[in-house]
Scaffold this active site. Structure first.
Site, mmCIF file in Angstrom:
data_model
loop_
_atom_site.group_PDB
_atom_site.id
_atom_site.type_symbol
_atom_site.label_atom_id
_atom_site.label_comp_id
_atom_site.label_asym_id
_atom_site.label_seq_id
_atom_site.Cartn_x
_atom_site.Cartn_y
_atom_site.Cartn_z
ATOM 1 N N GLU B 41 0.870 -1.192 0.029
ATOM 2 C CA GLU B 41 0.090 0.015 -0.038
ATOM 3 C C GLU B 41 0.988 1.286 0.026
ATOM 4 O O GLU B 41 1.724 1.459 0.753
ATOM 5 C CB GLU B 41 -0.860 -0.039 1.228
ATOM 6 C CG GLU B 41 -1.909 -1.018 1.221
ATOM 7 C CD GLU B 41 -2.349 -1.559 2.528
ATOM 8 O OE1 GLU B 41 -2.166 -0.766 3.542
ATOM 9 O OE2 GLU B 41 -2.711 -2.670 2.978
ATOM 10 N N ALA B 71 -5.078 -4.384 1.315
ATOM 11 C CA ALA B 71 -5.580 -5.543 1.480
ATOM 12 C C ALA B 71 -4.399 -6.435 1.914
ATOM 13 O O ALA B 71 -3.514 -6.810 1.238
ATOM 14 C CB ALA B 71 -6.476 -6.366 0.408
ATOM 15 N N GLU B 72 -4.051 -6.604 3.040
ATOM 16 C CA GLU B 72 -2.842 -7.068 3.520
ATOM 17 C C GLU B 72 -2.819 -8.711 3.150
ATOM 18 O O GLU B 72 -1.715 -9.273 2.840
ATOM 19 C CB GLU B 72 -2.656 -6.911 5.034
ATOM 20 C CG GLU B 72 -2.506 -5.575 5.537
ATOM 21 C CD GLU B 72 -3.588 -4.702 5.798
ATOM 22 O OE1 GLU B 72 -4.603 -5.577 5.810
ATOM 23 O OE2 GLU B 72 -3.421 -3.615 6.082
ATOM 24 N N PHE B 95 2.468 -0.930 8.751
ATOM 25 C CA PHE B 95 3.037 -1.304 10.080
ATOM 26 C C PHE B 95 2.659 -2.752 10.666
ATOM 27 O O PHE B 95 1.643 -3.348 9.960
ATOM 28 C CB PHE B 95 2.062 -0.216 10.837
ATOM 29 C CG PHE B 95 2.185 1.191 10.796
ATOM 30 C CD1 PHE B 95 3.275 2.067 11.807
ATOM 31 C CD2 PHE B 95 1.528 2.063 9.956
ATOM 32 C CE1 PHE B 95 3.332 3.247 11.347
ATOM 33 C CE2 PHE B 95 1.646 3.266 9.660
ATOM 34 C CZ PHE B 95 2.613 3.852 10.477
ATOM 35 N N PHE B 98 -0.802 -3.762 11.481
ATOM 36 C CA PHE B 98 -1.549 -4.218 10.374
ATOM 37 C C PHE B 98 -1.538 -5.274 9.382
ATOM 38 O O PHE B 98 -1.876 -5.691 8.528
ATOM 39 C CB PHE B 98 -1.729 -2.908 9.352
ATOM 40 C CG PHE B 98 -2.316 -1.486 9.903
ATOM 41 C CD1 PHE B 98 -3.000 -1.696 11.017
ATOM 42 C CD2 PHE B 98 -1.733 -0.389 9.473
ATOM 43 C CE1 PHE B 98 -3.162 -0.370 11.541
ATOM 44 C CE2 PHE B 98 -2.006 0.666 9.999
ATOM 45 C CZ PHE B 98 -2.879 0.824 11.000
ATOM 46 N N HIS B 141 0.034 1.157 15.905
ATOM 47 C CA HIS B 141 1.125 1.613 15.020
ATOM 48 C C HIS B 141 2.532 1.361 15.705
ATOM 49 O O HIS B 141 3.518 1.772 15.153
ATOM 50 C CB HIS B 141 0.995 3.141 14.716
ATOM 51 C CG HIS B 141 -0.010 3.440 13.568
ATOM 52 N ND1 HIS B 141 -1.469 3.387 14.108
ATOM 53 C CD2 HIS B 141 -0.097 3.783 12.362
ATOM 54 C CE1 HIS B 141 -1.992 3.840 12.814
ATOM 55 N NE2 HIS B 141 -1.155 3.946 12.002
#
Lengths: 382, 338
Positions: B41, B71-72, B95, B98, B141
């Site tokens: 991203e 979309a991880e 991060f 996430f 984070h």
């Protein structure tokens, strides 16, 4: 971008003529469109809605400035989206639940959270996440799309427990529609036919990635069809349209007629005028004149023009509103800047009852603080 | 300082920060090997939220520096497929906090494709993620959950603490035939500069680095905690005459058992420092490794100086959560006093 521009060609036609044409009540200048129905709100309610949007706009400007001064940390601006935030929360009843993202400051405020509670986390103080018993707001969700299955579950649980007078409203952005949780949440919502309303704040950008790199769908609203939900596309910069559509969707969620499905996916077509957060610089990836074009459709200006034309608002009242929102923000800021938090807070609320190992860790930290003082706790950050 | 680097053709150095060294490592490998690509991203036009991929999009184009949908799981799953096809993908998680939607792809598939296919398929990919606290970031984070990945057989887990290691370890990770989770301590991204060799070199994923030699007690650490550990070592040397050895593990899976044990057999005392929560942290693995191999050399209980078993607080209190030099000094003194 393109879908909205195409829709502009139909700006003077009937609001619901085309499936992908966003529903509007007001045109860009704040005039009521032909065949559009102004929602049934009293003058006082309309004025209050306007004041809340003005407050949100001012809060946003102040927050960005406070971040620049180092008085708050990273902040996610909402300018351009205040109309949709305020209007959707006006459509909620007190007993309805709100699932916000990190950008729904105004939506949370209107549904019962205080300005102080919004400012505290920005000052790094977790106590701001405390939610009053009589406020049905979830803490902000920072990971993307994770709230959709949860919102579905909340709606389902209420339905299972016979609470038919409340529904769930869940916010997310266009980027969230790429995540698995978006699809899982909507699919469950359709299968179990729960009283939930999903509001996609399509602000055209997920940090630097434009909407057309998030999805090849022509619209986000059309994704509803895949899950058996109703999908509605609304002008997210038109607060009256956002209110009317959300109000209808919530009413249907609680009390559908015939074979209507309860859940709705609302695509609020709008724009993030500013940066994704104060840590982001949009000039790297988009043209400034793109934002300028969207500013012509500004929700605050449109509602002001409408209310002025209707004789509900004049310059004197508008000036009073300005003074009032400034004073509110000043008061909240003064209160929050006076708050000092305590290292013991780190250990609270991890479990209902603090386990022994955590109690020991807390005592060790407090003993170390007594011995060395607070200055010894800033070396890592230096 | 141990320097297991293998410099190649070009000589010379550049003065780089860690984030610049990461970018240099990516640039170097992408220049050398057309199958190396970057996806994630905001990694393209925006150059990554920390600018780790800045200018790569302009240099290598949108087919090799790819802005993906948000979309991880999609990013990591796609990277697995790319790797299976013969590409060498480097996927960025914005991060570490996430990365959890991608956890299923990492542990269910990337980690075990080789064993599941009985050696027929492998997944040579890297997942990069900034991690750790100290930069006044919002919730989620500042996570430091390296133990999640260390616990999974089939994954390698790396965490550099210096610019030259960041580049050399990243290149080694990209060249590695197995999937590597590459955790970048974001507190150190721009904290200091160091002369980094130009050109292509690897820091092997098998060697810990001894950052300070000593004889009385060993501090084991990695990532952002290396710096306060070195400060604490200097402080106790000055104030108490204690001679501390500091071992930067650099690769957390597989651990460099030999260096860990050799240092302990010399000092007989250990303090382990990490910012992740204490319970189930990698520190527990290091302590057990010492006891398995060097119990007879042990002269004191092994101290752990770690984050707490509580979520990382918002920034007003994060410097109370992160181990500071004073915490580490106390731990060293405890280990020595026993």
């Amino acid at each position: 971008m393109s879908a909205y521009d195409d829709a502009d060609q139909h700006v003077n036609s009937e609001p619901t003529q085309l499936d992908d044409d966003p529903i509007r009540v007001l045109d860009e200048d704040g005039n009521v469109l032909p065949n559009a129905a102004v929602p049934d709100l009293s003058d006082e309610e309309l004025l209050a809605m306007y004041e809340d949007i003005a407050l949100a706009r001012r809060f946003d400007q102040r927050a960005i400035s406070l971040q620049r001064q180092g008085r708050i940390a990273t902040y996610a601006p909402m300018t351009g989206q205040e109309g949709a935030q305020v209007a959707t929360s006006y459509a909620l009843d007190d007993q309805d639940w709100l699932f916000p993202t990190y950008r729904e400051h105004a939506a949370k405020y209107v549904h019962g959270m205080s300005l102080e509670s919004l400012l505290k986390p920005l000052r790094g103080i977790r106590e701001g996440y405390a939610i009053p018993d009589d406020v049905n707001v979830m803490p902000e969700y920072i990971p993307i799309a994770t709230q959709l299955p949860q919102a579905m579950g909340m709606a389902w649980g209420q339905q299972l427990q016979g609470q038919t007078d409340s529904a769930v409203l869940c916010h997310f952005g266009d980027g969230a529609t790429s995540e698995g949780d978006f699809h899982e949440g909507l699919n469950f919502a359709g299968v179990f036919d729960v009283p939930a309303v999903f509001v996609c704040n399509n602000n055209q950008w997920a940090i630097s990635v434009p909407r057309d790199r998030q999805t090849a769908s022509e619209t986000i609203a059309q994704k509803a069809a895949a899950y058996g939900l109703e999908g509605v596309r609304v002008d997210g910069l038109d607060p009256l349209a956002m209110y009317a559509v959300t109000r209808d969707a919530l009413a249907k969620a609680k009390n559908p007629t015939g074979d209507e499905r309860r859940p709705t996916l609302i695509e609020a077509v709008q724009y993030r005028y500013g940066a994704h957060t104060t840590a982001d610089d949009p000039s790297v990836y988009r043209e400034e004149d793109e934002a300028d074009a969207w500013r012509q459709k500004d929700p605050l200006d449109r509602l002001r023009n409408y209310l002025s034309a209707e004789g509900i608002l004049d310059e004197a009242v508008d000036a009073e509103i300005d003074d009032r929102v400034d004073a509110q923000i000043d008061d909240a800021l003064a209160t929050v800047e006076a708050v000092e938090t305590d290292p013991e807070r780190i250990f609270e609320h991890v479990y209902e009852e603090m386990p022994e190992r955590l109690r020991e860790q807390r005592d060790e930290l407090l003993a170390l603080r007594d011995k060395y003082g607070d200055d010894a706790f800033s070396e890592v950050l230096e | 300082m141990s320097s297991a680097t293998r410099a190649t053709a070009e000589s010379g150095t550049d003065s780089l920060t860690i984030v610049e060294a990461v970018r240099d490592g990516l640039y170097t490998e992408m220049s050398a090997d057309e199958s190396v690509m970057v996806l994630g991203e905001d990694v393209g036009k925006n150059g990554g939220v920390f600018r780790a991929t800045e200018a790569l999009y302009e240099e290598f184009g949108g087919d090799r520096v790819v802005d993906t949908p948000l979309a991880e799981s999609g990013i990591v799953g796609t990277a697995i497929g790319l790797a299976l096809s013969g590409m060498r993908p480097v996927a960025e998680m914005q991060f570490m906090g996430f990365s959890y939607p991608a956890f299923d792809q990492l542990v269910s598939h990337a980690a075990r494709m080789r064993s599941r296919s009985h050696g027929q398929y492998s997944v040579p990919m890297v997942v990069r993620a900034p991690y750790g606290g100290g930069i006044r970031a919002p919730e989620h984070h500042s996570e430091s959950k390296e133990a999640f990945f260390v616990h999974e057989p089939g994954l390698k887990v790396v965490s550099p603490s210096t610019p030259s290691d960041a580049k050399g370890l990243l290149i080694a990770s990209i060249r590695d035939p197995d999937p590597v989770v590459f955790l970048e301590p974001k507190l150190l991204y721009r904290a200091f500069r160091e002369d980094v060799p130009t050109g292509r070199y690897e820091v092997p994923l098998s060697d810990a680095a001894i950052r300070r030699t000593g004889t009385d007690v060993t501090v084991y650490t990695w990532g952002a905690m290396t710096r306060p550990s070195l400060i604490a070592a200097d402080n106790v040397a000055e104030e108490h005459g204690i001679d501390v050895e500091v071992v930067d593990l650099r690769t957390l899976s597989p651990l460099d058992v030999e260096t860990i044990v050799d240092s302990f057999t010399k000092t007989g005392r250990a303090a382990i420092v990490h910012e992740a929560p204490k319970t189930g942290g990698v520190g527990a693995e290091v302590a057990t490794t010492i006891q398995e191999h060097a119990l007879c050399y042990q002269e004191a209980p092994i101290e752990r100086i770690t984050g707490f078993d509580a979520p990382m607080p918002l920034h007003a209190l994060e410097d109370y959560y992160l181990p500071q030099a004073v915490h580490i000094q106390e731990g060293i003194l405890e280990a020595v006093a026993f």
